[in-house]
Design a protein around this motif. Structure first.
Motif, PDB file in Angstrom:
ATOM      1  N   VAL A   1       0.844  -1.205   0.000  1.00  0.00           N
ATOM      2  CA  VAL A   1       0.000   0.000   0.000  1.00  0.00           C
ATOM      3  C   VAL A   1       0.876   1.251   0.000  1.00  0.00           C
ATOM      4  O   VAL A   1       0.623   2.207  -0.754  1.00  0.00           O
ATOM      5  CB  VAL A   1      -0.950  -0.008   1.209  1.00  0.00           C
ATOM      6  N   ARG A   2       1.912   1.254   0.827  1.00  0.00           N
ATOM      7  CA  ARG A   2       2.792   2.426   0.892  1.00  0.00           C
ATOM      8  C   ARG A   2       3.572   2.624  -0.407  1.00  0.00           C
ATOM      9  O   ARG A   2       3.961   3.759  -0.735  1.00  0.00           O
ATOM     10  CB  ARG A   2       3.778   2.275   2.053  1.00  0.00           C
ATOM     11  N   ILE A   3       3.793   1.564  -1.150  1.00  0.00           N
ATOM     12  CA  ILE A   3       4.486   1.677  -2.433  1.00  0.00           C
ATOM     13  C   ILE A   3       3.522   2.073  -3.533  1.00  0.00           C
ATOM     14  O   ILE A   3       3.820   2.957  -4.357  1.00  0.00           O
ATOM     15  CB  ILE A   3       5.193   0.352  -2.779  1.00  0.00           C
ATOM     16  N   VAL A   4       2.356   1.452  -3.581  1.00  0.00           N
ATOM     17  CA  VAL A   4       1.428   1.630  -4.697  1.00  0.00           C
ATOM     18  C   VAL A   4       0.826   3.023  -4.715  1.00  0.00           C
ATOM     19  O   VAL A   4       0.749   3.661  -5.782  1.00  0.00           O
ATOM     20  CB  VAL A   4       0.318   0.558  -4.634  1.00  0.00           C
ATOM     21  N   VAL A   5       0.384   3.533  -3.582  1.00  0.00           N
ATOM     22  CA  VAL A   5      -0.361   4.801  -3.572  1.00  0.00           C
ATOM     23  C   VAL A   5       0.470   5.955  -4.119  1.00  0.00           C
ATOM     24  O   VAL A   5       0.058   6.612  -5.095  1.00  0.00           O
ATOM     25  CB  VAL A   5      -0.888   5.096  -2.153  1.00  0.00           C
ATOM     26  N   PRO A   6       1.640   6.266  -3.572  1.00  0.00           N
ATOM     27  CA  PRO A   6       2.393   7.391  -4.149  1.00  0.00           C
ATOM     28  C   PRO A   6       2.917   7.117  -5.556  1.00  0.00           C
ATOM     29  O   PRO A   6       2.942   8.030  -6.393  1.00  0.00           O
ATOM     30  CB  PRO A   6       3.542   7.594  -3.159  1.00  0.00           C
ATOM     31  N   SER A   7       3.318   5.873  -5.837  1.00  0.00           N
ATOM     32  CA  SER A   7       3.825   5.560  -7.181  1.00  0.00           C
ATOM     33  C   SER A   7       2.747   5.769  -8.232  1.00  0.00           C
ATOM     34  O   SER A   7       3.017   6.311  -9.315  1.00  0.00           O
ATOM     35  CB  SER A   7       4.333   4.120  -7.225  1.00  0.00           C
ATOM     36  N   THR A   8       1.526   5.348  -7.924  1.00  0.00           N
ATOM     37  CA  THR A   8       0.431   5.504  -8.876  1.00  0.00           C
ATOM     38  C   THR A   8       0.092   6.967  -9.094  1.00  0.00           C
ATOM     39  O   THR A   8      -0.067   7.428 -10.237  1.00  0.00           O
ATOM     40  CB  THR A   8      -0.802   4.737  -8.374  1.00  0.00           C
TER      41      THR A   8
END
Length: 301
Positions: free
Chosen positions: A98-105
């Motif tokens: 979740v911490r990777i996906v949200v800002p990356s997206t």
């Protein structure tokens, strides 16, 4: 005096019913049914195995329904399954993902939207060359760029960190996001942009107040592509995230391939389903928006 001749409706109805079962149609339905079974059978095996106790799994009845239904494997997979030496379950990997996906997206979609908007309407000098360079990046295999990226991130002290893996996913997502938004904006009439310029709109004002509100369909398409792609990623998370930020896919691999203790197939299946829940939920919820966004110009240009 006129006479009307009426034809019986029964033969027509029978003919219509007969026409529905042509050999071609039967063949199509048979193919679709076979394809559905081909893809649904592994899911069925995973589901029934994940709710069986190990004593029942050892009997070897792979396709049989559970005689003793239990959700304990799901609880173990989420809370206490061992991913190497740590036995905190796959929930650690879930929150890391979740911490990777949200800002990356968010970052990759925003940069792709700005790039597509600039290439479609402002067209700076050398825009065609810049777009070609971006597209070349979409076709270079990830494995080729791993070592150079490791050296670059290590030199700026971002290797094996959360900001580092976010930067990596943003870089790899930018070419495809730029292509999507450029093709979508290319379908918007240029006169609309010129009218906004006459009214005094600048680069950012036109983008935020005019283009973004019109981009909902393609933003949903980009959102689905980025979330599923980043969530399902394994190799980039393994190399760049670091041991404290390993995503859910890496944690799942550690659970399944652990060599300590007994191989718990029900826990492995439960962990696999938990890992795939987010992409499946996104596809089921946003499938209609995905089709609408593709039809609105995502593949035009």
């Amino acid at each position: 005096m006129s006479t009307t001749i009426s034809t019986p409706s029964v033969p027509r109805t029978a003919a219509r019913r007969r026409s529905r079962f042509t050999p071609a149609r039967v063949g199509v339905y048979a193919f679709l049914l076979t394809a559905a079974l081909f893809f649904l059978l592994p899911l069925y095996v995973m589901l029934v195995t994940s709710v069986k106790p190990m004593e029942e799994i050892r009997l070897g009845n792979l396709l049989a329904l559970p005689a003793h239904f239990t959700l304990q494997p799901w609880s173990v997979a989420w809370q206490s399954a061992c991913t190497g030496l740590d036995c905190n379950g796959i929930r650690v990997g879930f929150w890391n993902s979740v911490r990777i996906v949200v800002p990356s997206t968010i970052v990759s979609i925003f940069i792709g939207a700005v790039n597509g908007y600039a290439l479609s309407f402002w067209r700076p000098r050398g825009a065609g060359v810049l777009f070609a360079v971006l597209m070349m990046g979409a076709f270079i295999p990830v494995q080729v760029m791993i070592y150079p990226l490791v050296r670059v991130l290590a030199s700026v002290h971002l290797f094996s960190s959360l900001p580092g893996i976010i930067v990596i996913h943003t870089i790899f997502g930018m070419p495809v996001m730029t292509l999507l938004f450029r093709n979508y904006y290319a379908a918007i009439p240029l006169e609309l942009f010129k009218a906004a310029r006459i009214d005094g709109g600048g680069f950012w004002r036109i983008f935020i107040q005019l283009m973004l509100p019109m981009s909902t369909p393609i933003i949903v398409v980009a959102l689905i592509m980025q979330v599923t792609g980043i969530w399902n990623d394994f190799i980039l998370g393994l190399v760049f995230a670091g041991t404290k930020n390993l995503p859910m896919t890496v944690q799942l691999n550690n659970i399944i391939n652990t060599t300590t203790g007994e191989r718990l197939y029900n826990v492995n299946m439960a962990a696999t389903i938990l890992t795939s829940m987010v992409p499946l939920a996104i596809y089921f919820i946003s499938g209609r928006w995905f089709v609408r966004g593709i039809a609105s110009g995502a593949v035009k240009g």
